[in-house]
Design an enzyme around this catalytic site. Structure first.
Site, short mmCIF file in Angstrom:
data_model
loop_
_atom_site.label_atom_id
_atom_site.label_comp_id
_atom_site.label_asym_id
_atom_site.label_seq_id
_atom_site.Cartn_x
_atom_site.Cartn_y
_atom_site.Cartn_z
N GLU A 107 0.86 -1.19 0.00
CA GLU A 107 0.00 0.00 0.00
C GLU A 107 0.90 1.24 0.00
OE1 GLU A 107 -3.65 0.31 2.71
OE2 GLU A 107 -2.29 1.76 3.62
N ARG A 123 -15.64 3.72 3.21
CA ARG A 123 -16.46 4.86 3.59
C ARG A 123 -15.58 6.08 3.75
NH1 ARG A 123 -18.63 5.67 9.52
NH2 ARG A 123 -16.47 6.39 9.64
N HIS A 177 -14.41 -2.24 14.28
CA HIS A 177 -14.37 -0.81 13.94
C HIS A 177 -14.89 0.00 15.13
CE1 HIS A 177 -15.56 3.02 12.04
NE2 HIS A 177 -14.54 2.77 11.23
N ASN A 220 -22.00 -5.95 8.73
CA ASN A 220 -21.63 -4.91 7.76
C ASN A 220 -20.62 -5.45 6.74
OD1 ASN A 220 -21.53 -2.21 6.69
ND2 ASN A 220 -19.48 -2.11 7.56
C1 LIG Z 1 -7.19 -1.71 4.44
C2 LIG Z 1 -7.71 -0.32 4.76
C3 LIG Z 1 -7.44 0.74 3.89
C4 LIG Z 1 -7.94 2.04 4.16
N1 LIG Z 1 -7.64 3.06 3.29
C5 LIG Z 1 -8.17 4.30 3.50
C6 LIG Z 1 -7.94 5.37 2.57
O1 LIG Z 1 -7.24 5.20 1.56
N2 LIG Z 1 -8.50 6.58 2.84
C7 LIG Z 1 -9.28 6.78 3.95
O2 LIG Z 1 -9.77 7.92 4.12
N3 LIG Z 1 -9.51 5.80 4.84
C8 LIG Z 1 -8.97 4.57 4.65
N4 LIG Z 1 -9.21 3.54 5.55
C9 LIG Z 1 -9.94 3.86 6.80
C10 LIG Z 1 -11.47 3.74 6.65
O3 LIG Z 1 -11.94 4.71 5.73
C11 LIG Z 1 -12.06 3.99 8.05
O4 LIG Z 1 -11.75 2.92 8.91
C12 LIG Z 1 -13.55 4.32 8.09
O5 LIG Z 1 -13.87 4.80 9.41
C13 LIG Z 1 -14.49 3.15 7.82
O6 LIG Z 1 -14.45 2.79 6.52
P1 LIG Z 1 -15.17 1.42 6.03
O7 LIG Z 1 -14.98 1.33 4.58
O8 LIG Z 1 -14.80 0.28 6.88
O9 LIG Z 1 -16.73 1.83 6.35
P2 LIG Z 1 -18.05 0.99 6.51
O10 LIG Z 1 -17.85 -0.43 6.11
O11 LIG Z 1 -19.15 1.75 5.89
O12 LIG Z 1 -18.25 0.96 8.11
C14 LIG Z 1 -18.14 2.13 8.90
C15 LIG Z 1 -18.78 1.91 10.27
O13 LIG Z 1 -20.19 1.98 10.14
C16 LIG Z 1 -20.80 0.75 10.57
N5 LIG Z 1 -21.92 0.52 9.64
C17 LIG Z 1 -21.89 0.61 8.27
N6 LIG Z 1 -23.12 0.38 7.78
C18 LIG Z 1 -23.91 0.16 8.84
C19 LIG Z 1 -25.32 -0.13 8.99
N7 LIG Z 1 -26.14 -0.23 7.93
N8 LIG Z 1 -25.81 -0.31 10.24
C20 LIG Z 1 -25.01 -0.21 11.32
N9 LIG Z 1 -23.69 0.07 11.26
C21 LIG Z 1 -23.17 0.25 10.04
C22 LIG Z 1 -19.68 -0.30 10.49
O14 LIG Z 1 -19.88 -1.39 11.35
C23 LIG Z 1 -18.49 0.54 10.91
O15 LIG Z 1 -18.45 0.72 12.30
C24 LIG Z 1 -8.72 2.26 5.32
C25 LIG Z 1 -8.98 1.19 6.20
C26 LIG Z 1 -8.50 -0.09 5.93
C27 LIG Z 1 -8.78 -1.22 6.88
#
Ligand SMILES: Cc1cc2nc3c(=O)[nH]c(=O)nc-3n(C[C@H](O)[C@H](O)[C@H](O)COP(=O)(O)OP(=O)(O)OC[C@H]3O[C@@H](n4cnc5c(N)ncnc54)[C@H](O)[C@@H]3O)c2cc1C
Length: 220
Positions: A25, A115, A159, A171
């Site tokens: 990465e 997200r 998370h 999720n």
């Molecule tokens: C491998 C990796 C790479 C990353 N790269 C980046 C990057 O390039 N740029 C950046 O800004 N961030 C990055 N992140 C961080 C990430 O954006 C954050 O951790 C963010 O807070 C959550 O993103 P997510 O895609 O997991 O969100 P989601 O999967 O949408 O989840 C976010 C939160 O909401 C909850 N949730 C979602 N939908 C629901 C629902 N319907 N009901 C109840 N709860 C729900 C989930 O349980 C979780 O707690 C990265 C993280 C990882 C692990």
């Protein structure tokens, strides 16, 4: 070994067989000097034949152009398979569709769909009024636009905003059901947490690969 290899002008890992399965990465460079360092690192890591290399997207979408430029250059100038991180922060669905189209046209087929976190000072994530509210929605939107290979985030130590361990797993399942083909984990502090997480993931009926995210800790 490093000094000896450097004196030959060969990339650092040129003597290794490249038979481990890894991805790397990268952060999009902020300055010309950082760009040079990045490309020197890419040249050194390429002989390890990573499955793919991904380029992150800054908090709040702050690196949109730099992420795109880095990924496009990887497509143009290397044989590596690039993956572009993309987040929902601060963008409407139409803007995300435009970015997705640009990636597709540039030959990028793998997106890490997240997200995202807001910029540090602004606290909690708030969805753009015409944007996606979660990574699961983003995955569905991207899949509907182009047949991308999509990776999503997973959290062996849960998370921080998740209502419960089960809610976080539900999720993850939504993201896979929406079309993601693998998850990459947040780094974790105990390998047991990762292996216990794999058991829970399987019990939840999730069978895609869950790649452990490993981050070298470089400052105490
Ligand atoms: C491998 C990796 C790479 C990353 N790269 C980046 C990057 O390039 N740029 C950046 O800004 N961030 C990055 N992140 C961080 C990430 O954006 C954050 O951790 C963010 O807070 C959550 O993103 P997510 O895609 O997991 O969100 P989601 O999967 O949408 O989840 C976010 C939160 O909401 C909850 N949730 C979602 N939908 C629901 C629902 N319907 N009901 C109840 N709860 C729900 C989930 O349980 C979780 O707690 C990265 C993280 C990882 C692990």
């Amino acid at each position: 070994m490093t000094a000896a290899l450097r004196s030959t002008g060969l990339p650092l890992f040129a003597g290794l067989p490249g038979d481990i399965s890894v991805s790397f990465e990268f952060f999009p460079p902020k300055t010309e000097k950082m760009e040079e360092q990045l490309w020197s690192a890419i040249t050194e890591l390429a002989p390890l034949a990573p499955s793919f290399v991904s380029v992150t997207y800054g908090a709040g979408g702050s690196t949109r152009e730099r992420t795109h430029a880095t990924v496009a250059r990887l497509v143009r100038e290397t044989d590596l398979v690039p993956a572009a991180h993309l987040t929902c922060v601060g963008a409407s669905k139409d803007e995300i569709a435009e970015i997705a189209d640009q990636y597709w046209e540039a030959g990028v087929r793998h997106i890490v769909a997240l997200r995202g976190d807001p910029p540090a000072q602004s606290g909690r994530f708030v969805a753009h009024p015409e944007g996606y509210g979660s990574a699961a929605e983003l995955v569905a939107g991207l899949k509907a636009r182009h047949d991308f290979d999509i990776s999503v985030a997973a959290y062996p130590e849960v998370h921080p905003e998740a209502l419960s361990t089960q809610a976080d797993l539900d999720n993850l399942k939504r993201k896979i059901d929406a079309g993601a083909s693998r998850a990459i984990t947040q780094f974790f502090f105990s390998t047991d947490a990762y292996f216990r997480f794999l058991d829970k993931v399987l019990a939840a009926g999730i069978t895609v690969p869950i790649l452990p995210g490993i981050m070298p800790v470089t400052s105490f």
